[in-house]
Design an enzyme around this catalytic site. Structure first.
Site, PDB file in Angstrom:
ATOM      1  N   ASP A 314       4.098   3.592   5.810  1.00  0.00           N
ATOM      2  CA  ASP A 314       3.015   3.195   6.547  1.00  0.00           C
ATOM      3  C   ASP A 314       2.836   3.756   7.686  1.00  0.00           C
ATOM      4  O   ASP A 314       1.497   4.333   7.919  1.00  0.00           O
ATOM      5  CB  ASP A 314       3.214   1.599   6.485  1.00  0.00           C
ATOM      6  CG  ASP A 314       2.989   0.734   5.405  1.00  0.00           C
ATOM      7  OD1 ASP A 314       2.505   1.426   4.483  1.00  0.00           O
ATOM      8  OD2 ASP A 314       3.322  -0.527   5.354  1.00  0.00           O
ATOM      9  N   ARG A 345      -4.060   5.913  -0.935  1.00  0.00           N
ATOM     10  CA  ARG A 345      -4.205   6.569   0.493  1.00  0.00           C
ATOM     11  C   ARG A 345      -4.098   7.926   0.675  1.00  0.00           C
ATOM     12  O   ARG A 345      -4.446   8.395   1.526  1.00  0.00           O
ATOM     13  CB  ARG A 345      -3.051   5.652   1.311  1.00  0.00           C
ATOM     14  CG  ARG A 345      -3.135   4.322   1.678  1.00  0.00           C
ATOM     15  CD  ARG A 345      -2.251   3.733   2.228  1.00  0.00           C
ATOM     16  NE  ARG A 345      -2.481   2.557   2.895  1.00  0.00           N
ATOM     17  CZ  ARG A 345      -1.526   1.795   3.325  1.00  0.00           C
ATOM     18  NH1 ARG A 345      -0.417   1.766   3.462  1.00  0.00           N
ATOM     19  NH2 ARG A 345      -2.113   0.420   4.101  1.00  0.00           N
ATOM     20  N   ARG A 387      -5.050   0.205   7.449  1.00  0.00           N
ATOM     21  CA  ARG A 387      -4.295   1.326   8.108  1.00  0.00           C
ATOM     22  C   ARG A 387      -5.579   2.462   8.218  1.00  0.00           C
ATOM     23  O   ARG A 387      -5.345   3.150   8.905  1.00  0.00           O
ATOM     24  CB  ARG A 387      -3.139   1.753   7.256  1.00  0.00           C
ATOM     25  CG  ARG A 387      -2.157   0.467   7.577  1.00  0.00           C
ATOM     26  CD  ARG A 387      -0.628   1.041   7.354  1.00  0.00           C
ATOM     27  NE  ARG A 387       0.331  -0.258   7.316  1.00  0.00           N
ATOM     28  CZ  ARG A 387       0.174  -1.066   8.407  1.00  0.00           C
ATOM     29  NH1 ARG A 387      -0.105  -0.982   9.623  1.00  0.00           N
ATOM     30  NH2 ARG A 387       0.911  -1.957   8.369  1.00  0.00           N
TER      31      ARG A 387
END
Length: 428
Positions: A314, A345, A387
């Site tokens: 992360d 991501r 994020r």
């Protein structure tokens, strides 16, 4: 039209941030407190969407708890055993992997009839390896839509025994099995196939289980032994440490445009692997100081790096945008599991980095970022991924503004992120 937030160029960041509680720790602690004997007072619990989904589920399952006005202290009356539903029940868990995976396992202990569902993205996040392992232990689970993905129908039956689980997609599958196994009738042995990703998250799980009275033996994270027929016991009070992934944005900002930023709530003794993010910043050239309950970072001349970041998946995202401010290319390796998170991501990060002018190579499990001479102002898509929004706020630490689309998506883990970021920032 999506809401947007434009951040003007920032000249300096300086100050202290008291971190909100860790998402990973909060949801694990809430679930163990619900399963434990006795009442547990949890302090510094995160107040965010993912936590609310867990609390709503626990409430529907008959767990009594009391929240403070700011929702950061939660007193939970444990049930002293498994969670059961008297009649068929459907639980909506949003896009909270930290609720979906552990509940999918724990709710297989009784003989309740429970459906677990969530947002459209949750239905694209794989859960097949966990279901396979639970079925090996006797659980009755049906896929209601697509094979290997939620929504799931659970009808109990899990007894423990010999289980194998694939470790390559998500450590949350193992976390779910570990938290469930002590309450099963039989002893359980879990064997990991392939390399276990995000190992530090397993350490968080083992640490919390120990806090609630249960020790787990393992052989080099490949074989885990858990005795059945045990009971979790409340530790009385438990302090949730600050969210280390959330700390990464502030520490990176200091590395780029400090001043000095101190984040409190994590430090030398932290159980979260994402604190290792500070070591990566130090390798790049930032100045980092560690205390027992804080980490402090100051600016340095940043150099690009080439590193395996599987241990901090992360926080590694923050390195991708920090790389825009380094000299030379940065390569982040062994991050295939970025693809099965809130969004894919790897693709999202590559797409948006190119918008601000970076040259990007996107591999199956790595990303290489070559910073531009001059950043380009752009509208950053966030893919309903908290994020992405927080990572790209760092672009404003240049002489170029940046516009973040759907900034409220940070509510998943950090509802007031942009306010905190602004508080530290002095505009150019």
């Amino acid at each position: 039209m999506l809401e947007s937030l434009t951040l003007q160029p920032i000249a300096l960041v300086n100050g202290t941030v008291n971190l909100p509680g860790s998402k990973s720790v909060s949801n694990r602690a809430l679930l163990l407190a619900a399963l434990a004997e006795g009442t547990t007072q949890l302090n510094n619990v995160l107040d965010s969407d993912d936590i609310r989904h867990m609390l709503n589920a626990l409430q529907a399952l008959g767990v009594n708890f009391r929240l403070s006005a700011d929702r950061t202290c939660c007193e939970v009356d444990g049930l002293g055993g498994k969670l059961v539903a008297e009649q068929p029940l459907s639980l909506f868990l949003g896009n909270a992997g930290t609720a979906m995976r552990p509940l999918a396992a724990v709710l297989c202990l009784g003989n309740s009839d429970i459906v677990l569902t969530g947002e459209p993205r949750m239905k694209e996040r794989p859960i097949g390896h966990l279901v396979d392992a639970l079925r090996q232990g006797g659980a009755q689970i049906d896929y209601l839509e697509q094979e290997n993905y939620p929504p799931l129908r659970l009808r109990g039956g899990f007894r423990g025994g010999e289980l194998t689980v694939d470790g390559r997609v998500s450590s949350q599958f193992l976390t779910a099995l570990l938290m469930t196994a002590p309450l099963a009738e039989q002893d359980t042995t879990i064997r990991i196939m392939g390399d276990l990703v995000s190992k530090p998250y397993i350490d968080i799980t083992l640490h919390l289980m120990k806090a609630f009275g249960i020790d787990v033996g393992h052989e080099n994270y490949q074989i885990f032994h858990i005795k059945g027929g045990q009971t979790y016991r409340s530790p009385g009070t438990y302090l949730v440490e600050g969210d280390a992934s959330s700390a990464s944005y502030f520490l990176a900002a200091a590395a780029i445009k400090g001043g000095t930023v101190r984040v409190t709530g994590i430090g030398k003794k932290s159980v979260q692997g994402d604190t290792k993010f500070a070591d990566v910043l130090e390798k790049m050239g930032a100045k980092v100081t560690w205390g027992d309950d804080y980490i402090e970072c100051s600016r340095g001349e940043l150099q690009g790096i080439d590193m395996d970041m599987n241990h901090i998946p992360d926080a590694a995202m923050t390195i991708a945008t920090t790389a825009l401010f380094a000299t030379g290319p940065t390569t982040i390796r062994n991050i295939y599991n970025w693809r099965v998170k809130e969004t894919d991501r790897l693709t999202a990060m590559a797409t948006e980095l190119r918008k601000v002018g970076a040259e990007v190579e996107e591999g199956e499990d790595y990303i290489r970022v070559v910073p531009p001479v001059q950043l380009t102002a752009a509208d950053i898509g966030t893919y309903d991924d908290h994020r992405m929004a927080m990572c790209f706020s760092l672009v404003a630490l240049s002489d170029t503004p940046v516009t973040i689309l759907d900034p409220k998506c940070t509510a998943k883990t950090f509802p007031d992120y942009f306010e905190q970021f602004a508080r530290l920032s002095q505009l150019a």
